[in-house]
Design a protein around this motif. Structure first.
Motif, mmCIF file in Angstrom:
data_model
loop_
_atom_site.group_PDB
_atom_site.id
_atom_site.type_symbol
_atom_site.label_atom_id
_atom_site.label_comp_id
_atom_site.label_asym_id
_atom_site.label_seq_id
_atom_site.Cartn_x
_atom_site.Cartn_y
_atom_site.Cartn_z
ATOM 1 N N LYS A 56 9.019 32.215 7.966
ATOM 2 C CA LYS A 56 7.692 31.619 8.338
ATOM 3 C C LYS A 56 6.945 32.667 9.078
ATOM 4 O O LYS A 56 7.764 33.505 9.847
ATOM 5 C CB LYS A 56 7.776 30.255 9.071
ATOM 6 C CG LYS A 56 7.865 29.097 7.942
ATOM 7 C CD LYS A 56 7.734 27.750 8.560
ATOM 8 C CE LYS A 56 8.047 26.684 7.530
ATOM 9 N NZ LYS A 56 7.289 25.325 7.932
ATOM 10 N N ALA A 57 5.429 32.957 9.168
ATOM 11 C CA ALA A 57 4.806 33.602 9.837
ATOM 12 C C ALA A 57 5.177 33.539 11.412
ATOM 13 O O ALA A 57 5.225 34.274 12.159
ATOM 14 C CB ALA A 57 3.309 33.684 9.646
ATOM 15 N N CYS A 58 5.130 32.332 11.883
ATOM 16 C CA CYS A 58 5.560 31.953 13.266
ATOM 17 C C CYS A 58 6.956 31.699 13.525
ATOM 18 O O CYS A 58 7.316 31.269 14.660
ATOM 19 C CB CYS A 58 4.442 31.038 13.811
ATOM 20 S SG CYS A 58 4.937 29.359 13.029
ATOM 21 N N GLY A 59 7.874 32.146 12.603
ATOM 22 C CA GLY A 59 9.228 31.915 12.868
ATOM 23 C C GLY A 59 10.024 31.044 12.170
ATOM 24 O O GLY A 59 9.441 30.032 11.788
ATOM 25 N N GLY A 60 11.317 31.327 11.901
ATOM 26 C CA GLY A 60 12.203 30.389 11.311
ATOM 27 C C GLY A 60 12.107 30.480 9.823
ATOM 28 O O GLY A 60 11.151 31.107 9.376
ATOM 29 N N PRO A 61 13.113 29.993 8.991
ATOM 30 C CA PRO A 61 13.046 30.432 7.454
ATOM 31 C C PRO A 61 12.082 29.180 6.697
ATOM 32 O O PRO A 61 11.744 28.213 7.339
ATOM 33 C CB PRO A 61 14.558 29.606 7.220
ATOM 34 C CG PRO A 61 14.962 28.800 8.300
ATOM 35 C CD PRO A 61 14.278 29.157 9.603
ATOM 36 N N TYR A 82 15.440 39.540 0.802
ATOM 37 C CA TYR A 82 14.309 38.575 0.387
ATOM 38 C C TYR A 82 13.472 38.225 1.683
ATOM 39 O O TYR A 82 12.541 38.318 1.878
ATOM 40 C CB TYR A 82 14.702 37.360 -0.160
ATOM 41 C CG TYR A 82 13.453 36.408 -0.676
ATOM 42 C CD1 TYR A 82 12.581 36.661 -1.500
ATOM 43 C CD2 TYR A 82 13.304 35.356 0.240
ATOM 44 C CE1 TYR A 82 11.297 35.682 -1.882
ATOM 45 C CE2 TYR A 82 12.051 34.487 0.002
ATOM 46 C CZ TYR A 82 11.286 34.821 -0.839
ATOM 47 O OH TYR A 82 10.191 34.016 -1.069
ATOM 48 N N THR A 83 14.420 37.940 2.616
ATOM 49 C CA THR A 83 14.127 37.112 4.113
ATOM 50 C C THR A 83 13.314 38.402 4.773
ATOM 51 O O THR A 83 12.142 38.206 5.458
ATOM 52 C CB THR A 83 15.020 36.651 4.933
ATOM 53 O OG1 THR A 83 15.547 35.407 4.033
ATOM 54 C CG2 THR A 83 14.641 36.354 6.379
ATOM 55 N N GLU A 84 13.759 39.560 4.667
ATOM 56 C CA GLU A 84 13.308 40.758 5.267
ATOM 57 C C GLU A 84 11.965 41.334 4.702
ATOM 58 O O GLU A 84 11.194 41.457 5.495
ATOM 59 C CB GLU A 84 14.106 42.014 5.469
ATOM 60 C CG GLU A 84 15.518 41.678 6.345
ATOM 61 C CD GLU A 84 15.060 41.112 7.814
ATOM 62 O OE1 GLU A 84 14.195 41.988 8.316
ATOM 63 O OE2 GLU A 84 15.694 40.428 8.341
ATOM 64 N N SER A 97 1.202 30.672 9.061
ATOM 65 C CA SER A 97 1.773 29.635 8.433
ATOM 66 C C SER A 97 1.875 28.478 9.391
ATOM 67 O O SER A 97 1.594 28.403 10.489
ATOM 68 C CB SER A 97 3.350 29.894 8.008
ATOM 69 O OG SER A 97 3.963 30.103 9.152
ATOM 70 N N ASP A 98 2.274 27.216 8.847
ATOM 71 C CA ASP A 98 2.578 26.344 9.703
ATOM 72 C C ASP A 98 3.797 26.497 10.521
ATOM 73 O O ASP A 98 4.518 27.361 10.051
ATOM 74 C CB ASP A 98 2.698 24.767 9.092
ATOM 75 C CG ASP A 98 3.986 24.768 8.211
ATOM 76 O OD1 ASP A 98 4.940 24.901 8.878
ATOM 77 O OD2 ASP A 98 3.700 24.459 7.120
ATOM 78 N N CYS A 99 3.800 26.024 11.729
ATOM 79 C CA CYS A 99 4.942 26.129 12.514
ATOM 80 C C CYS A 99 5.775 25.018 12.454
ATOM 81 O O CYS A 99 6.758 24.981 13.630
ATOM 82 C CB CYS A 99 4.448 26.555 13.914
ATOM 83 S SG CYS A 99 3.554 27.994 14.157
ATOM 84 N N MET A 100 6.034 24.014 11.618
ATOM 85 C CA MET A 100 7.260 23.157 11.421
ATOM 86 C C MET A 100 8.365 23.820 11.304
ATOM 87 O O MET A 100 8.510 24.644 10.453
ATOM 88 C CB MET A 100 6.902 22.446 10.129
ATOM 89 C CG MET A 100 5.356 21.522 10.250
ATOM 90 S SD MET A 100 5.665 20.000 11.063
ATOM 91 C CE MET A 100 6.903 19.193 10.308
ATOM 92 N N MET A 101 9.265 23.218 12.107
ATOM 93 C CA MET A 101 10.553 23.759 12.113
ATOM 94 C C MET A 101 11.371 23.251 10.815
ATOM 95 O O MET A 101 11.133 22.016 10.631
ATOM 96 C CB MET A 101 11.537 23.345 13.220
ATOM 97 C CG MET A 101 11.262 24.390 14.519
ATOM 98 S SD MET A 101 11.528 26.128 14.425
ATOM 99 C CE MET A 101 13.183 26.003 14.037
ATOM 100 N N ILE A 102 12.057 24.217 10.054
ATOM 101 C CA ILE A 102 12.799 23.607 8.777
ATOM 102 C C ILE A 102 14.158 23.046 9.453
ATOM 103 O O ILE A 102 14.791 24.130 9.918
ATOM 104 C CB ILE A 102 12.786 24.543 7.664
ATOM 105 C CG1 ILE A 102 11.231 25.149 7.418
ATOM 106 C CG2 ILE A 102 13.509 24.013 6.561
ATOM 107 C CD1 ILE A 102 10.646 23.946 6.466
ATOM 108 N N ILE A 103 14.568 21.937 9.404
ATOM 109 C CA ILE A 103 15.698 21.444 9.822
ATOM 110 C C ILE A 103 16.879 21.861 8.938
ATOM 111 O O ILE A 103 16.850 21.785 7.762
ATOM 112 C CB ILE A 103 15.737 19.984 9.997
ATOM 113 C CG1 ILE A 103 14.707 19.587 10.990
ATOM 114 C CG2 ILE A 103 17.045 19.706 10.657
ATOM 115 C CD1 ILE A 103 14.602 20.070 12.457
#
Length: 120
Positions: A56-61, A82-84, A97-103
């Motif tokens: 995600k743009a503000c961090g996290g997968p 892919y992640t990189e 992007s939204d900054c919702m953490m994906i648990i």
């Protein structure tokens, strides 16, 4: 590895058509990872694991993806690649992007031959 993929998306000029092109390359890469995993039947959840994928743009997968442990050496580098590439894409185009953490999932279940991530 697809020979016509640019080695580094940051070397391409940033405009709307290149953003669409880069997005299409990311989608292709994601689809190839998913189809490689889909070839494997999930019969024993203990033989599967999962990894964070995308960024995600503000961090996290963006998501977690389940894969069979026996494919780890071939699939994990592709997931990380892919992640990189997503991180580079987000930076290059100033993606928000939204900054919702994906648990992270807690476990995996095999449902009708497919690995399903379980969040409990």
């Amino acid at each position: 590895m697809d020979a016509n993929l640019p080695k580094d998306i940051s070397e391409r000029p940033a405009d709307e058509s290149s953003q669409k092109y880069d997005q299409a390359q990311l989608d292709k890469l994601k689809a190839s990872i998913e189809s490689e995993i889909a070839k494997e039947k999930c019969t024993n959840a203990a033989e599967w694991t999962f990894a964070p994928m995308g960024a995600k743009a503000c961090g996290g997968p963006q998501l977690y993806i389940a894969y069979p442990k026996k494919l780890e050496t071939s699939i994990l580098p592709k997931i990380n690649d892919y992640t990189e590439k997503v991180k580079a894409f987000n930076q290059k185009y100033g993606i928000v992007s939204d900054c919702m953490m994906i648990i992270p999932p807690t476990s995996i279940k095999c449902i009708k031959g497919k690995a399903e991530l379980v969040n409990s």
